[in-house]
Write a protein that holds these residues in place. Structure first.
Motif, mmCIF file in Angstrom:
data_model
loop_
_atom_site.group_PDB
_atom_site.id
_atom_site.type_symbol
_atom_site.label_atom_id
_atom_site.label_comp_id
_atom_site.label_asym_id
_atom_site.label_seq_id
_atom_site.Cartn_x
_atom_site.Cartn_y
_atom_site.Cartn_z
ATOM 1 N N ALA A 199 9.829 -0.234 5.816
ATOM 2 C CA ALA A 199 9.202 -1.527 5.513
ATOM 3 C C ALA A 199 9.929 -2.657 6.235
ATOM 4 O O ALA A 199 9.308 -3.531 6.840
ATOM 5 C CB ALA A 199 9.203 -1.770 4.010
ATOM 6 N N ARG A 200 11.273 -2.598 6.195
ATOM 7 C CA ARG A 200 12.054 -3.659 6.842
ATOM 8 C C ARG A 200 11.858 -3.654 8.351
ATOM 9 O O ARG A 200 11.920 -4.684 8.999
ATOM 10 C CB ARG A 200 13.539 -3.484 6.521
ATOM 11 C CG ARG A 200 13.866 -3.726 5.057
ATOM 12 C CD ARG A 200 15.260 -3.240 4.744
ATOM 13 N NE ARG A 200 15.452 -3.150 3.292
ATOM 14 C CZ ARG A 200 16.422 -2.458 2.714
ATOM 15 N NH1 ARG A 200 17.302 -1.793 3.458
ATOM 16 N NH2 ARG A 200 16.529 -2.411 1.409
ATOM 17 N N GLU A 233 12.151 1.968 2.279
ATOM 18 C CA GLU A 233 12.505 0.551 2.427
ATOM 19 C C GLU A 233 12.949 0.221 3.849
ATOM 20 O O GLU A 233 12.674 -0.861 4.351
ATOM 21 C CB GLU A 233 13.540 0.111 1.392
ATOM 22 C CG GLU A 233 14.859 0.853 1.371
ATOM 23 C CD GLU A 233 14.860 2.049 0.418
ATOM 24 O OE1 GLU A 233 13.793 2.685 0.263
ATOM 25 O OE2 GLU A 233 15.929 2.347 -0.140
ATOM 26 N N TYR A 286 6.264 1.072 -4.625
ATOM 27 C CA TYR A 286 5.607 -0.171 -4.193
ATOM 28 C C TYR A 286 6.652 -1.192 -3.734
ATOM 29 O O TYR A 286 6.505 -1.816 -2.683
ATOM 30 C CB TYR A 286 4.771 -0.727 -5.346
ATOM 31 C CG TYR A 286 3.860 -1.880 -4.959
ATOM 32 C CD1 TYR A 286 2.648 -1.652 -4.327
ATOM 33 C CD2 TYR A 286 4.215 -3.196 -5.247
ATOM 34 C CE1 TYR A 286 1.810 -2.706 -3.984
ATOM 35 C CE2 TYR A 286 3.378 -4.259 -4.914
ATOM 36 C CZ TYR A 286 2.176 -4.006 -4.286
ATOM 37 O OH TYR A 286 1.354 -5.043 -3.938
ATOM 38 N N CYS A 287 7.719 -1.317 -4.494
ATOM 39 C CA CYS A 287 8.806 -2.239 -4.113
ATOM 40 C C CYS A 287 9.490 -1.767 -2.833
ATOM 41 O O CYS A 287 9.786 -2.563 -1.939
ATOM 42 C CB CYS A 287 9.841 -2.357 -5.229
ATOM 43 S SG CYS A 287 9.217 -3.131 -6.726
ATOM 44 N N ASN A 288 9.746 -0.468 -2.748
ATOM 45 C CA ASN A 288 10.355 0.099 -1.528
ATOM 46 C C ASN A 288 9.511 -0.264 -0.316
ATOM 47 O O ASN A 288 10.012 -0.638 0.732
ATOM 48 C CB ASN A 288 10.373 1.635 -1.568
ATOM 49 C CG ASN A 288 11.379 2.201 -2.536
ATOM 50 O OD1 ASN A 288 11.277 3.353 -2.909
ATOM 51 N ND2 ASN A 288 12.343 1.400 -2.949
ATOM 52 N N GLN A 289 8.203 -0.119 -0.484
ATOM 53 C CA GLN A 289 7.306 -0.355 0.639
ATOM 54 C C GLN A 289 7.300 -1.828 1.040
ATOM 55 O O GLN A 289 6.843 -2.197 2.090
ATOM 56 C CB GLN A 289 5.896 0.127 0.294
ATOM 57 C CG GLN A 289 5.162 0.740 1.493
ATOM 58 C CD GLN A 289 5.058 -0.187 2.680
ATOM 59 O OE1 GLN A 289 4.594 -1.321 2.549
ATOM 60 N NE2 GLN A 289 5.502 0.268 3.855
ATOM 61 N N ARG A 290 7.843 -2.673 0.186
ATOM 62 C CA ARG A 290 7.950 -4.082 0.569
ATOM 63 C C ARG A 290 9.381 -4.400 1.000
ATOM 64 O O ARG A 290 9.765 -5.558 1.083
ATOM 65 C CB ARG A 290 7.514 -4.977 -0.597
ATOM 66 C CG ARG A 290 6.044 -4.796 -0.985
ATOM 67 C CD ARG A 290 5.081 -5.171 0.135
ATOM 68 N NE ARG A 290 3.688 -5.042 -0.282
ATOM 69 C CZ ARG A 290 2.904 -4.026 0.047
ATOM 70 N NH1 ARG A 290 3.351 -3.036 0.807
ATOM 71 N NH2 ARG A 290 1.642 -3.995 -0.368
ATOM 72 N N GLY A 291 10.183 -3.346 1.201
ATOM 73 C CA GLY A 291 11.518 -3.556 1.770
ATOM 74 C C GLY A 291 12.648 -3.607 0.764
ATOM 75 O O GLY A 291 13.805 -3.785 1.129
ATOM 76 N N LEU A 292 12.335 -3.465 -0.535
ATOM 77 C CA LEU A 292 13.396 -3.540 -1.543
ATOM 78 C C LEU A 292 13.967 -2.143 -1.809
ATOM 79 O O LEU A 292 13.217 -1.173 -1.879
ATOM 80 C CB LEU A 292 12.836 -4.102 -2.852
ATOM 81 C CG LEU A 292 12.131 -5.456 -2.727
ATOM 82 C CD1 LEU A 292 11.393 -5.801 -4.009
ATOM 83 C CD2 LEU A 292 13.146 -6.544 -2.409
ATOM 84 N N SER A 293 15.277 -2.065 -1.986
ATOM 85 C CA SER A 293 15.892 -0.776 -2.283
ATOM 86 C C SER A 293 15.520 -0.366 -3.704
ATOM 87 O O SER A 293 15.061 -1.186 -4.498
ATOM 88 C CB SER A 293 17.411 -0.882 -2.168
ATOM 89 O OG SER A 293 17.898 -1.694 -3.217
ATOM 90 N N LYS A 294 15.744 0.896 -4.016
ATOM 91 C CA LYS A 294 15.396 1.385 -5.359
ATOM 92 C C LYS A 294 16.172 0.639 -6.430
ATOM 93 O O LYS A 294 15.639 0.250 -7.459
ATOM 94 C CB LYS A 294 15.669 2.884 -5.454
ATOM 95 C CG LYS A 294 14.755 3.674 -4.534
ATOM 96 C CD LYS A 294 14.774 5.148 -4.823
ATOM 97 C CE LYS A 294 13.667 5.872 -4.078
ATOM 98 N NZ LYS A 294 13.948 6.068 -2.647
ATOM 99 N N PHE A 333 -1.863 -0.901 -0.092
ATOM 100 C CA PHE A 333 -2.130 0.219 -0.998
ATOM 101 C C PHE A 333 -3.603 0.316 -1.377
ATOM 102 O O PHE A 333 -4.276 -0.691 -1.587
ATOM 103 C CB PHE A 333 -1.305 0.075 -2.283
ATOM 104 C CG PHE A 333 0.146 0.430 -2.128
ATOM 105 C CD1 PHE A 333 0.975 -0.310 -1.294
ATOM 106 C CD2 PHE A 333 0.692 1.511 -2.810
ATOM 107 C CE1 PHE A 333 2.321 0.010 -1.148
ATOM 108 C CE2 PHE A 333 2.037 1.841 -2.678
ATOM 109 C CZ PHE A 333 2.850 1.093 -1.847
#
Lengths: 481, 272
Positions: B96-97, B93, A433-441, B104
């Motif tokens: 996304a960027r 990521e 979910y975080c990845n999908q918002r652009g944040l790395s793991k 979802f």
């Protein structure tokens, strides 16, 4: 594409950034322990007779004790005759000022981000730097002395303030307390001492930085902090050690005493070498820390961020003797790779209307095992006492463990105890979910971990909070995918 | 509705000249050696909204997950091109960027992580990718307040942890709210309408419509036609057993609502 589990599996490497060894000439006693060694330590430190006798009583008592086997940690038996009990950087000459500190020592502490140079310090933190068995420098002593505050190494305190040492040493943690406290009482070589006089609010953060350097040594320091009536002091403690393949023992004792209306805030960021990812090496951190709220309305607050050590065994507690006194314990303990932590607190309510708060956050990653062990005891005299405990565990991956062992003893019917506990897991779905918002793991995990620890971090002094956050990030570092 | 009119003004000729936002060619993919997508072809041009409909188990959510880069799927054949680059080669990521947003179907709760902080971190990642500086605090606040009104959400949600304690409807609206802040080039809505009552559905659709721009596109995955009354698609595709078996205009959705999926017999795959 990798399987979902693999991202978390990879989330286990980390670099220990303080693992270097300094080349400093050391003076050490031979390994092993007997009365001769203890006499030698005491002689080296030119101690008064009462202290030598106290050490010997501790040693004789220690011989009657057995190592505790109840912690939830497994390790091979420790051979106490193989440990070096005293090692110290060889003094070139008697130091007259901080400028005379061995440049190599100075560089070591600079590398650790601890400047011994007062002029260069902008932050107003006084530091006592301890290398192996001795204190090498204490900053801002003169500044503090103007307000009557004594802040020095334990050895100096023994020489300069033997009355205070004799009065308070062992009053909170007697040498009979436990196996490691007894050992420490017999062989401790240095540490920090602080006395804040009546009504004085210590103008700067005091701190001790502990560094183990020499191989095969144990570090046995002792900290004693006395806050006289109506005073306030905030104390920070940091530590690190070189990366070595063998385990090293660190068995410290910290005693805090708060007299009437005094307040002590004690914060620790523990970053001893945790061992490698297969569990080789690392520090055994077997520490006894306890505070005594002796006077009415006194307060002792422990905040700890435990990220290092192969094994952590510590329960910073408070004895709430004075009526209306307050004890607090805020803890973040992180275990990664094969680290094991068995940590928590003891809150002993004796006085009326005493209050205690426990907030414990355990994070387990890799094959780490994290246990919270806490005792809340309401003595018959503790009328109207209250405790609130909250123990939360966060799991990263599926090979780690989290355990909670709360012990509650209530002997007064008016006392109130609340206990809350939760266990959660950083899931692949949260990371995605975080990845999908652009944040790395890595950022995702840090975000979640920091969110989890926030209640504890906000108890830390500002500077330390930032450092603690970074440290957690580093400890959990190692590409997550 | 006005936006749909705008899109119609672009002639067929114009469309052919445009570089597609998304171009899926003969995509075959599965999980654990089980084929789920069996040759998908789909081209989405700038400004278009496409709808994918189909019965349960037809592969709709697999397609959404695959576009977002969720792990665990194996692509065995075909390609996915996003703005001229190989989308499958990018990490989730990075996608996304670069402007791919997935709303979802089941938004995930992240305890302890403040919603505002999370959204700001996400926006800054997108901005960094676009070569923009980090968003200014005041600017961010006004953007967030504007968008939260659009989705008729309570501002209190911003103070809470991400999706924690949100109702089902709030979670879905929060997805569209995040989308409204991040302004993606390609939004993939995975059954955003499921579990929404009619009022929430209207709010969500209104949010999506307000964000329609000639240079952005959306792929709306839904089980029911009713969402498409509010978000009017340019194209509707029927996905059955891993293939697009029929494509058409918005009338196709109405026909499906009337007659169900059974009348479409999956035979030869058709180009979208």
């Amino acid at each position: 594409m990798s399987t979902p589990q693999s991202t978390i599996d990879q989330f286990v490497q980390s670099d220990y950034k303080y693992g270097f060894v300094s080349d400093i000439e050391t003076e050490a006693l031979p390994p092993g322990l007997d009365e001769e060694i203890i006499r030698a330590i005491s002689a080296k430190k030119r101690e008064p007779e009462f202290l030598l006798q106290w050490r010997l009583r501790s040693y004789r008592h220690w011989l009657t004790m057995t190592e505790p086997s109840w912690p939830k940690a497994t390790y091979p038996p420790i051979d106490y005759q193989k440990i070096i009990y005293y090692a110290a950087p060889k003094p070139k000459a008697q130091l007259n000022s901080l400028d005379e500190v061995d440049p190599e020592l100075r560089r070591t502490f600079d590398k650790l981000g601890i400047s011994l140079d007062e002029q260069k310090r902008l932050t107003g933190v006084a530091v006592d730097a301890v290398m192996d068995s001795v204190s090498v420098a204490t900053t801002f002593r003169k500044e503090l002395a103007k307000q009557g505050i004594v802040f020095c190494s334990f050895s100096e305190a023994v020489r300069e303030h033997p009355d205070l040492i004799e009065k308070y040493l062992g009053t909170v943690v007697p040498y009979t307390d436990n196996f490691f406290a007894a050992l420490n009482s017999a062989v401790f070589s240095d540490g920090s001492f602080c006395y804040v006089p009546k009504g004085v609010r210590c103008p700067m953060e005091l701190s001790t930085y502990f560094r183990i350097n020499t191989a095969n040594t144990g570090q046995f320091e002792r900290t004693l902090l006395v806050a006289d009536e109506g005073s306030y002091v905030s104390y920070l403690e940091g530590c690190s050690a070189p990366m070595r393949d063998e385990n090293q023992l660190h068995a410290a004792v910290v005693e805090l005493i708060a007299l009437g209306s005094a307040e002590i805030k004690y914060s620790t960021v523990q970053n001893w070498y945790p061992g490698d990812k297969d569990g080789k090496g690392g520090i055994y951190n077997f520490v006894t820390k306890r505070g005594l709220c002796r006077g009415r309305g006194s307060k002792i607050s422990w905040t700890q961020v435990e990220t290092g050590s192969a094994i952590t065994w510590k329960y910073p507690g408070c004895v709430l003797l004075g009526d209306d006194s307050v004890g607090e314990f805020y803890s973040v303990a992180l275990t990664n790779h094969r680290q094991q932590a068995d940590t928590g607190t003891k809150m002993i309510h004796v006085g009326k209307n005493t209050r205690s708060t426990i907030v414990s956050k355990g994070i387990s990653a890799g094959r780490g095992q994290n246990s919270y062990r806490g005792l809340v005891q309401m003595r018959p005299t503790a009328t109207g006492a209250r405790n609130f405990s909250q123990c939360d565990s966060l799991l990263i991956g599926d090979q780690c463990g989290a355990h909670t062992f709360p012990y509650i003893e209530v002997k007064n019917p008016t006392a109130q105890i609340e206990h809350e506990a939760s266990t959660s897991k950083i899931g692949e779905d949260q990371i995605f979910y975080c990845n999908q918002r652009g944040l790395s793991k890595q950022d995702a995990v840090n975000l979640i971990v920091n969110g989890f620890c926030k209640e504890v971090f906000r108890e830390l002094p500002m500077e330390f909070a930032v450092e603690a956050q970074k440290l957690l990030g580093v400890s959990l570092e190692g590409s997550v995918g | 509705m006005g936006r749909a009119g705008q899109a119609a003004a672009i002639t067929m000729e114009d469309r052919l000249k445009m570089e597609p936002i998304l171009d899926i060619r003969n995509l075959e993919a599965g999980v654990d050696n089980r084929a789920i997508l069996k040759g998908i072809n789909l081209t989405i041009l700038p400004g278009e909204v496409h709808a994918i409909m189909g019965p349960n188990g037809s592969g709709k959510s697999t397609l959404a997950s695959l576009l977002a880069g969720r792990e665990g799927y194996q692509v065995t054949q075909g390609s996915v091109t996003y703005l001229g680059q190989d989308l499958l080669a990018l990490s989730p990521e990075e996608r996304a960027r670069a402007g791919v947003f997935l709303a979802f179907q089941y938004p995930v709760e992240i305890p302890g992580v403040n919603s505002t902080y999370f959204l700001k971190a996400a926006l800054n990642e997108v901005r960094k990718h676009r070569g923009l500086p980090e968003v200014d605090a005041i600017e961010f606040l006004s953007l967030v307040k504007d968008r939260i009104r659009l989705l008729e959400l309570n501002e209190d949600l911003l103070k809470r942890a991400v999706n924690v304690g949100f109702s089902g409807g709030e979670k879905k609206r929060n997805e569209i709210f995040q989308m409204a802040v991040l302004e993606p080039t390609l939004a993939v809505l995975d059954e955003t309408d499921s579990g929404l009552d009619i009022d929430a559905l209207r709010v969500v659709a209104n949010g999506v419509n307000q964000l329609r721009r000639p240079d952005r596109s959306a792929l709306v995955i839904t089980h029911y036609q009713r969402l498409l009354n509010h978000i009017v698609p340019d194209r509707v595709h029927v996905l059955m057993d891993g293939r697009i078996v029929r494509s058409g205009g918005k009338e196709l959705a109405l026909e499906l609502e009337d007659r169900g999926y059974d009348w479409i017999v999956p035979t030869e795959p058709v180009a979208a």
